[in-house]
Design a protein around this motif. Structure first.
Motif, mmCIF file in Angstrom:
data_model
loop_
_atom_site.group_PDB
_atom_site.id
_atom_site.type_symbol
_atom_site.label_atom_id
_atom_site.label_comp_id
_atom_site.label_asym_id
_atom_site.label_seq_id
_atom_site.Cartn_x
_atom_site.Cartn_y
_atom_site.Cartn_z
ATOM 1 N N PRO A 128 -35.831 -52.991 -20.735
ATOM 2 C CA PRO A 128 -35.961 -53.420 -22.128
ATOM 3 C C PRO A 128 -35.958 -52.277 -23.136
ATOM 4 N N THR A 129 -35.216 -51.230 -22.879
ATOM 5 C CA THR A 129 -35.177 -50.132 -23.848
ATOM 6 C C THR A 129 -33.732 -49.688 -24.015
ATOM 7 N N PHE A 130 -33.378 -49.338 -25.263
ATOM 8 C CA PHE A 130 -32.046 -48.779 -25.485
ATOM 9 C C PHE A 130 -32.038 -47.388 -24.876
ATOM 10 N N GLY A 131 -31.031 -47.097 -24.070
ATOM 11 C CA GLY A 131 -30.966 -45.787 -23.425
ATOM 12 C C GLY A 131 -29.848 -45.797 -22.414
ATOM 13 N N PRO A 132 -29.715 -44.702 -21.651
ATOM 14 C CA PRO A 132 -28.598 -44.581 -20.705
ATOM 15 C C PRO A 132 -28.494 -45.731 -19.696
ATOM 16 N N LEU A 133 -29.623 -46.273 -19.256
ATOM 17 C CA LEU A 133 -29.529 -47.350 -18.264
ATOM 18 C C LEU A 133 -29.016 -48.635 -18.901
ATOM 19 N N MET A 134 -29.528 -48.950 -20.090
ATOM 20 C CA MET A 134 -29.007 -50.146 -20.757
ATOM 21 C C MET A 134 -27.517 -49.962 -21.058
ATOM 22 N N ASN A 135 -27.149 -48.783 -21.513
ATOM 23 C CA ASN A 135 -25.733 -48.526 -21.784
ATOM 24 C C ASN A 135 -24.889 -48.642 -20.518
ATOM 25 N N SER A 136 -25.418 -48.180 -19.408
ATOM 26 C CA SER A 136 -24.700 -48.322 -18.135
ATOM 27 C C SER A 136 -24.421 -49.786 -17.837
ATOM 28 N N ALA A 137 -25.429 -50.602 -18.068
ATOM 29 C CA ALA A 137 -25.275 -52.040 -17.809
ATOM 30 C C ALA A 137 -24.259 -52.649 -18.759
ATOM 31 N N LEU A 138 -24.337 -52.271 -20.036
ATOM 32 C CA LEU A 138 -23.410 -52.855 -21.020
ATOM 33 C C LEU A 138 -21.972 -52.391 -20.766
ATOM 34 N N ASN A 139 -21.817 -51.222 -20.182
ATOM 35 C CA ASN A 139 -20.474 -50.747 -19.833
ATOM 36 C C ASN A 139 -19.938 -51.408 -18.573
ATOM 37 N N ALA A 140 -20.836 -51.756 -17.663
ATOM 38 C CA ALA A 140 -20.400 -52.350 -16.390
ATOM 39 C C ALA A 140 -20.141 -53.849 -16.520
ATOM 40 N N ALA A 141 -20.727 -54.480 -17.538
ATOM 41 C CA ALA A 141 -20.716 -55.943 -17.627
ATOM 42 C C ALA A 141 -19.443 -56.495 -18.270
ATOM 43 N N ASP A 142 -19.085 -57.712 -17.830
ATOM 44 C CA ASP A 142 -18.072 -58.494 -18.541
ATOM 45 C C ASP A 142 -18.742 -59.334 -19.615
ATOM 46 N N SER A 143 -19.926 -59.843 -19.263
ATOM 47 C CA SER A 143 -20.601 -60.706 -20.222
ATOM 48 C C SER A 143 -22.110 -60.592 -20.081
ATOM 49 N N LEU A 144 -22.798 -61.132 -21.083
ATOM 50 C CA LEU A 144 -24.246 -60.967 -21.168
ATOM 51 C C LEU A 144 -24.943 -62.312 -21.255
ATOM 52 N N ILE A 145 -26.090 -62.373 -20.583
ATOM 53 C CA ILE A 145 -27.011 -63.480 -20.816
ATOM 54 C C ILE A 145 -28.215 -62.863 -21.525
ATOM 55 N N ILE A 146 -28.564 -63.410 -22.665
ATOM 56 C CA ILE A 146 -29.683 -62.870 -23.437
ATOM 57 C C ILE A 146 -30.833 -63.885 -23.429
ATOM 58 N N PRO A 147 -31.856 -63.635 -22.596
ATOM 59 C CA PRO A 147 -32.999 -64.550 -22.605
ATOM 60 C C PRO A 147 -33.842 -64.304 -23.858
ATOM 61 N N VAL A 148 -34.307 -65.389 -24.431
ATOM 62 C CA VAL A 148 -35.128 -65.315 -25.643
ATOM 63 C C VAL A 148 -36.345 -66.198 -25.423
ATOM 64 N N ASP A 149 -37.531 -65.633 -25.604
ATOM 65 C CA ASP A 149 -38.729 -66.434 -25.369
ATOM 66 C C ASP A 149 -39.001 -67.327 -26.577
ATOM 67 N N SER A 150 -39.773 -68.367 -26.329
ATOM 68 C CA SER A 150 -39.999 -69.360 -27.371
ATOM 69 C C SER A 150 -41.157 -68.978 -28.277
ATOM 70 N N GLY A 151 -41.257 -67.741 -28.665
ATOM 71 C CA GLY A 151 -42.396 -67.304 -29.476
ATOM 72 C C GLY A 151 -42.012 -66.967 -30.893
#
Ligand SMILES: Nc1ncnc2c1ncn2[C@@H]1O[C@H](COP(=O)(O)OP(=O)(O)O)[C@@H](O)[C@H]1O
Ligand SMILES: [Mg+2]
Length: 279
Positions: A128-151
């Motif tokens: 859950p942090t912007f950084g090299p690992l999130m960027n790695s995931a966004l570069n490897a992915a075709d698409s995203l599922i974004i979970p959003v809590d009901s708060g």
């Protein structure tokens, strides 16, 4: 067959990313898909949630990032109908090292590309942090599922997430798309209804029809190292994640039959990924 890579991402913690990764993956496998899960969160919650004991882990996602020549198979563990590339705490240190490494944020994409033919779906659990690992995931992915809590603060994080996605699209991964926004931790309160309405008003049919209801069985399962289907197969949690899997298969144009053609995937509900199941 060439796997679609889906990253489960939101820079807000506690919204159900890990719960969704584990149980969507298992639901897809039950529907006949062959699934690879990659844990990219140094907390390793997905790894633990599948019941993989730390001492059983040799190579992990850290090694795939550090060593360009290491094939994904070297860090892949076999479960029932699911394969897993685990994460350990070492990954936090690796993320710091990635800052000084050439194209470090593209390495995961390249490593996964080489195993796409083996799976129908690859799911990434993202920290859950912007950084090299999130960027790695966004570069490897075709698409995203974004979970959003009901708060109350549910909508806050989405805008930041969307601008991060735009950055990656104009840069290194132009084909990245949002598969869907998923309402999690839904209950009968007015807040849940309001958040869902707001999501639909803002994002239209990008919002999954399936809402994941709040279910104590979903909370209990990871401590037991079990997916919801092993822990409580008749719970609302099981029902909701199967429904999500059907929506995802529909979006991927993978009918259940097509997914089931993969012989590796012919699984019934069997034991979770425990020590004996780890190669
Ligand atoms: N639908 C749900 N019902 C009940 N508890 C849930 C549900 N989804 C997630 N949880 C619990 O909420 C907490 C945060 O979920 P988690 O999936 O770990 O979020 P994230 O990975 O986004 O930080 C965990 O304790 C998890 O078990
Ligand atoms: Mg998590």
């Amino acid at each position: 067959m060439s796997a679609k890579v889906i990253a489960v991402t939101n820079q807000k913690g506690g919204v159900g990313k890990t719960t969704t990764t584990i149980n969507l993956a298992q639901a897809l496998a039950i529907r006949g898909a062959s699934v690879l899960v990659v844990d990219i969160d140094p907390q390793g919650n997905t790894t633990q949630g599948f019941g993989v004991p730390l001492e059983a882990i040799g190579k992990s996602v850290s090694d795939l990032i550090l060593n360009r020549d290491l094939p994904a198979d070297a860090a892949t563990y076999a479960g029932d109908g699911i394969s897993l590339i685990p994460a350990t705490r070492k990954l936090a240190e690796v993320e710091r090292e990635m800052v000084g490494m050439t194209n470090s944020e593209l390495r995961l994409a390249r490593t996964l590309k080489a195993v796409r033919e083996k799976y129908s779906v690859i799911i990434l659990d993202v920290p859950p942090t912007f950084g090299p690992l999130m960027n790695s995931a966004l570069n490897a992915a075709d698409s995203l599922i974004i979970p959003v809590d009901s708060g109350f603060y549910a909508m806050n994080g989405i805008k930041d997430m969307l601008s991060e996605i735009e950055e990656i699209k104009v840069g290194t991964n132009p084909n990245l798309s949002i598969m869907g926004i998923l309402l999690t931790l839904a209950d009968h309160t007015r807040m849940t209804g309001d958040v869902f309405d707001e999501l639909v008003a803002g994002f239209g049919d990008k919002v999954f029809v399936t809402r994941i209801r709040r279910n104590v069985k979903l909370k209990e399962a990871p401590a037991l190292g079990k997916t919801i289907f092993h822990h409580a197969p008749t719970s609302t949690g099981s029902e909701d994640y199967l429904s999500l899997a059907d929506e995802v298969l529909g979006q991927l144009n993978l009918s259940q039959n097509e997914a089931a053609q993969n012989e590796l995937a012919q699984i019934a509900l069997v034991a979770p990924m425990v020590a004996g199941g780890v190669q």
